[in-house]
Design a protein around this motif. Structure first.
Motif, PDB file in Angstrom:
ATOM      1  N   LEU A  53       1.910 -16.179  -6.240  1.00 11.95           N
ATOM      2  CA  LEU A  53       1.269 -15.508  -7.365  1.00 11.95           C
ATOM      3  C   LEU A  53       2.267 -14.571  -8.034  1.00 11.95           C
ATOM      4  O   LEU A  53       2.720 -13.594  -7.430  1.00 11.95           O
ATOM      5  N   ARG A  54       2.625 -14.879  -9.276  1.00 10.38           N
ATOM      6  CA  ARG A  54       3.511 -13.999 -10.045  1.00 10.38           C
ATOM      7  C   ARG A  54       2.636 -13.132 -10.936  1.00 10.38           C
ATOM      8  O   ARG A  54       2.058 -13.602 -11.916  1.00 10.38           O
ATOM      9  N   VAL A  55       2.525 -11.850 -10.582  1.00 11.95           N
ATOM     10  CA  VAL A  55       1.613 -10.939 -11.252  1.00 11.95           C
ATOM     11  C   VAL A  55       2.346 -10.184 -12.353  1.00 11.95           C
ATOM     12  O   VAL A  55       3.346  -9.501 -12.093  1.00 11.95           O
ATOM     13  N   ILE A  56       1.852 -10.315 -13.587  1.00  9.37           N
ATOM     14  CA  ILE A  56       2.430  -9.617 -14.739  1.00  9.37           C
ATOM     15  C   ILE A  56       1.392  -8.610 -15.234  1.00  9.37           C
ATOM     16  O   ILE A  56       0.274  -8.997 -15.581  1.00  9.37           O
ATOM     17  N   THR A  57       1.742  -7.327 -15.251  1.00  7.70           N
ATOM     18  CA  THR A  57       0.793  -6.301 -15.659  1.00  7.70           C
ATOM     19  C   THR A  57       1.036  -5.866 -17.098  1.00  7.70           C
ATOM     20  O   THR A  57       2.173  -5.886 -17.593  1.00  7.70           O
ATOM     21  N   HIS A  58      -0.048  -5.472 -17.767  1.00 11.54           N
ATOM     22  CA  HIS A  58      -0.005  -4.969 -19.142  1.00 11.54           C
ATOM     23  C   HIS A  58      -0.845  -3.697 -19.195  1.00 11.54           C
ATOM     24  O   HIS A  58      -1.983  -3.677 -18.725  1.00 11.54           O
ATOM     25  N   GLY A  59      -0.297  -2.641 -19.761  1.00 12.86           N
ATOM     26  CA  GLY A  59      -1.021  -1.381 -19.799  1.00 12.86           C
ATOM     27  C   GLY A  59      -0.866  -0.610 -18.505  1.00 12.86           C
ATOM     28  O   GLY A  59      -0.126  -1.005 -17.602  1.00 12.86           O
ATOM     29  N   GLU A  60      -1.607   0.488 -18.400  1.00 13.05           N
ATOM     30  CA  GLU A  60      -1.483   1.386 -17.261  1.00 13.05           C
ATOM     31  C   GLU A  60      -2.834   1.672 -16.626  1.00 13.05           C
ATOM     32  O   GLU A  60      -3.867   1.724 -17.316  1.00 13.05           O
ATOM     33  N   LEU A  61      -2.806   1.859 -15.325  1.00 13.17           N
ATOM     34  CA  LEU A  61      -4.001   2.287 -14.601  1.00 13.17           C
ATOM     35  C   LEU A  61      -4.344   3.713 -15.009  1.00 13.17           C
ATOM     36  O   LEU A  61      -3.469   4.579 -15.075  1.00 13.17           O
ATOM     37  N   ASP A  62      -5.615   3.970 -15.308  1.00 12.78           N
ATOM     38  CA  ASP A  62      -6.058   5.307 -15.716  1.00 12.78           C
ATOM     39  C   ASP A  62      -5.832   6.304 -14.586  1.00 12.78           C
ATOM     40  O   ASP A  62      -6.034   5.986 -13.399  1.00 12.78           O
ATOM     41  N   THR A  63      -5.418   7.512 -14.925  1.00  7.92           N
ATOM     42  CA  THR A  63      -5.171   8.548 -13.913  1.00  7.92           C
ATOM     43  C   THR A  63      -6.397   9.428 -13.672  1.00  7.92           C
ATOM     44  O   THR A  63      -6.393  10.251 -12.759  1.00  7.92           O
ATOM     45  N   HIS A  64      -7.430   9.268 -14.504  1.00  2.11           N
ATOM     46  CA  HIS A  64      -8.645  10.070 -14.347  1.00  2.11           C
ATOM     47  C   HIS A  64      -9.401   9.623 -13.094  1.00  2.11           C
ATOM     48  O   HIS A  64      -9.451   8.448 -12.762  1.00  2.11           O
ATOM     49  N   ARG A  65      -9.972  10.599 -12.411  1.00  2.00           N
ATOM     50  CA  ARG A  65     -10.837  10.307 -11.262  1.00  2.00           C
ATOM     51  C   ARG A  65     -12.137  11.082 -11.414  1.00  2.00           C
ATOM     52  O   ARG A  65     -12.110  12.199 -11.924  1.00  2.00           O
ATOM     53  N   PRO A  66     -13.280  10.504 -11.054  1.00  2.00           N
ATOM     54  CA  PRO A  66     -13.499   9.202 -10.434  1.00  2.00           C
ATOM     55  C   PRO A  66     -13.191   8.052 -11.392  1.00  2.00           C
ATOM     56  O   PRO A  66     -13.368   8.183 -12.605  1.00  2.00           O
ATOM     57  N   LEU A  67     -12.743   6.912 -10.811  1.00  2.00           N
ATOM     58  CA  LEU A  67     -12.361   5.755 -11.614  1.00  2.00           C
ATOM     59  C   LEU A  67     -13.019   4.494 -11.066  1.00  2.00           C
ATOM     60  O   LEU A  67     -12.857   4.155  -9.889  1.00  2.00           O
ATOM     61  N   VAL A 176     -17.321   9.903 -15.306  1.00  2.00           N
ATOM     62  CA  VAL A 176     -16.641   8.870 -14.533  1.00  2.00           C
ATOM     63  C   VAL A 176     -15.902   7.978 -15.524  1.00  2.00           C
ATOM     64  O   VAL A 176     -16.445   7.602 -16.563  1.00  2.00           O
ATOM     65  N   SER A 177     -14.666   7.678 -15.217  1.00  2.00           N
ATOM     66  CA  SER A 177     -13.888   6.788 -16.073  1.00  2.00           C
ATOM     67  C   SER A 177     -14.141   5.342 -15.654  1.00  2.00           C
ATOM     68  O   SER A 177     -14.042   5.006 -14.466  1.00  2.00           O
ATOM     69  N   ILE A 178     -14.487   4.500 -16.625  1.00  2.00           N
ATOM     70  CA  ILE A 178     -14.644   3.070 -16.371  1.00  2.00           C
ATOM     71  C   ILE A 178     -13.542   2.359 -17.150  1.00  2.00           C
ATOM     72  O   ILE A 178     -13.499   2.437 -18.380  1.00  2.00           O
ATOM     73  N   GLN A 179     -12.665   1.690 -16.430  1.00  2.00           N
ATOM     74  CA  GLN A 179     -11.544   1.022 -17.091  1.00  2.00           C
ATOM     75  C   GLN A 179     -11.727  -0.496 -17.069  1.00  2.00           C
ATOM     76  O   GLN A 179     -11.838  -1.095 -15.999  1.00  2.00           O
ATOM     77  N   PRO A 180     -11.736  -1.126 -18.248  1.00  2.00           N
ATOM     78  CA  PRO A 180     -11.826  -2.588 -18.289  1.00  2.00           C
ATOM     79  C   PRO A 180     -10.502  -3.218 -17.880  1.00  2.00           C
ATOM     80  O   PRO A 180      -9.426  -2.750 -18.274  1.00  2.00           O
ATOM     81  N   VAL A 181     -10.584  -4.264 -17.068  1.00  2.00           N
ATOM     82  CA  VAL A 181      -9.388  -4.988 -16.634  1.00  2.00           C
ATOM     83  C   VAL A 181      -9.644  -6.480 -16.768  1.00  2.00           C
ATOM     84  O   VAL A 181     -10.658  -6.986 -16.288  1.00  2.00           O
ATOM     85  N   ALA A 182      -8.738  -7.178 -17.432  1.00  2.00           N
ATOM     86  CA  ALA A 182      -8.837  -8.625 -17.592  1.00  2.00           C
ATOM     87  C   ALA A 182      -7.802  -9.312 -16.710  1.00  2.00           C
ATOM     88  O   ALA A 182      -6.645  -8.882 -16.651  1.00  2.00           O
ATOM     89  N   VAL A 226      -2.526  -9.304 -15.526  1.00  2.00           N
ATOM     90  CA  VAL A 226      -3.503  -8.249 -15.276  1.00  2.00           C
ATOM     91  C   VAL A 226      -3.388  -7.240 -16.411  1.00  2.00           C
ATOM     92  O   VAL A 226      -2.343  -6.595 -16.579  1.00  2.00           O
ATOM     93  N   CYS A 227      -4.447  -7.123 -17.203  1.00  2.00           N
ATOM     94  CA  CYS A 227      -4.417  -6.307 -18.418  1.00  2.00           C
ATOM     95  C   CYS A 227      -5.333  -5.095 -18.266  1.00  2.00           C
ATOM     96  O   CYS A 227      -6.552  -5.255 -18.109  1.00  2.00           O
ATOM     97  N   PHE A 228      -4.759  -3.901 -18.307  1.00  2.00           N
ATOM     98  CA  PHE A 228      -5.529  -2.673 -18.204  1.00  2.00           C
ATOM     99  C   PHE A 228      -5.931  -2.224 -19.610  1.00  2.00           C
ATOM    100  O   PHE A 228      -5.066  -1.981 -20.461  1.00  2.00           O
ATOM    101  N   GLY A 229      -7.236  -2.126 -19.851  1.00  2.00           N
ATOM    102  CA  GLY A 229      -7.730  -1.755 -21.161  1.00  2.00           C
ATOM    103  C   GLY A 229      -7.901  -0.260 -21.330  1.00  2.00           C
ATOM    104  O   GLY A 229      -7.500   0.548 -20.478  1.00  2.00           O
ATOM    105  N   GLU A 230      -8.527   0.109 -22.432  1.00  2.00           N
ATOM    106  CA  GLU A 230      -8.756   1.519 -22.763  1.00  2.00           C
ATOM    107  C   GLU A 230      -9.959   2.027 -21.978  1.00  2.00           C
ATOM    108  O   GLU A 230     -11.068   1.509 -22.107  1.00  2.00           O
TER     109      GLU A 230
END
Length: 267
Positions: A53-67, A176-182, A226-230
């Motif tokens: 599995l070659r994992v390519i990430t886009h965007g950043e994981l949110d630093t807010h907690r709870p997440l 609570v931060s909810i981060q969409p991930v595709a 793996v795409c980290f959304g807003e």
């Protein structure tokens, strides 16, 4: 013949790697050490490489907690992929607990199992998720509630976002931060999968585990994005259904962009 030799080597290496880390993880779970949060990522990173599995990430994981991460779901590989890039725990249906191999690994990673049919236990299960979020753990919710064929995003279930609401009281910020991930599987051995080839990477419907797992191992290599959304802030004034649709739209757009290009996602 070469494919079968590869399968045997991969399985042996995965078993050896598991046996090496297992005692440490079990001890960490037993004494509630925070090492149990981080150790699975090491296991999954190596497992991802061994599985091709070659994992390519886009965007950043949110630093807010709870997440809370809300992601699409097409395969058991999604767990390996997400766990290789972040220290996460998962919400899973109770049947997963009894699955061969994956059920055991899920328990090892301290997955929260939800028994949807037993409403009397729903409150306790939601409380457990809220506690994990409040403690700073990143919880992953596969918001479709099942697996797809990898070509499309199924409707997100707003009822599954109750965990975010339950964690509000314990949040120091009142949200609570909810981060969409595709998660999008795009290539196998460097060749685009396409609509008819993508179910090879996915695990849809009632497909048997053993032949599917062998097919994945024989294939040798997959590219997965793996795409980290807003992130969306969920607080006491939020409308759960509205937030669900907003998260779903982001995941759908990111998923389509990586499968078919930005033009297709905009349609």
């Amino acid at each position: 013949m070469i494919a079968w030799i590869r399968i045997v080597i991969v399985l042996v290496l995965v078993v050896l790697w598991t046996l090496l880390l297992l005692p440490v993880q079990l001890t960490s779970n037993r004494f509630n050490w925070k090492l149990s949060w981080y150790l699975p990522r090491w296991w999954h990173r190596v497992a991802a490489r061994l599985l091709g599995l070659r994992v390519i990430t886009h965007g950043e994981l949110d630093t807010h907690r709870p997440l809370l991460i809300a992601a699409n779901h097409s395969s058991w590989k999604d767990v390996v992929v997400l766990s290789s890039v972040a220290d996460v725990v998962f919400i899973a249906k109770s049947e997963v607990r009894d699955w061969p191999i994956f059920g055991w690994l899920a328990r090892w990673q301290r997955t929260v199992f939800i028994e949807r049919e037993r409403r009397r236990q729903t409150g306790e299960q939601v409380t457990e998720v809220a506690k994990r979020l409040a403690d700073g753990e990143i919880v992953v919710l596969f918001a479709e509630g099942t697996t797809s064929d990898g070509n499309r995003i199924l409707d997100f279930k707003s009822s599954l976002f109750g965990a975010a609401a339950s964690a509000l009281d314990a949040s120091p910020t009142g949200s609570v931060s909810i981060q969409p991930v595709a998660i999008a599987y795009t290539h196998a051995n460097g060749v685009p999968l396409g609509r008819y080839g993508r179910p090879l990477a996915a695990w849809p419907g009632d497909t048997e585990l053993s032949p599917h797992l062998l097919g994945v191992l024989k294939e040798g290599a997959f590219d997965v994005h793996v795409c980290f959304g807003e992130p969306v802030r969920y607080d006491s004034n939020s409308n759960r259904k509205k937030v669900t649709r907003e998260i779903e739209q982001q995941v759908r757009k990111m998923h389509q962009e990586h499968l078919y290009g930005a033009g297709a996602a905009a349609k």
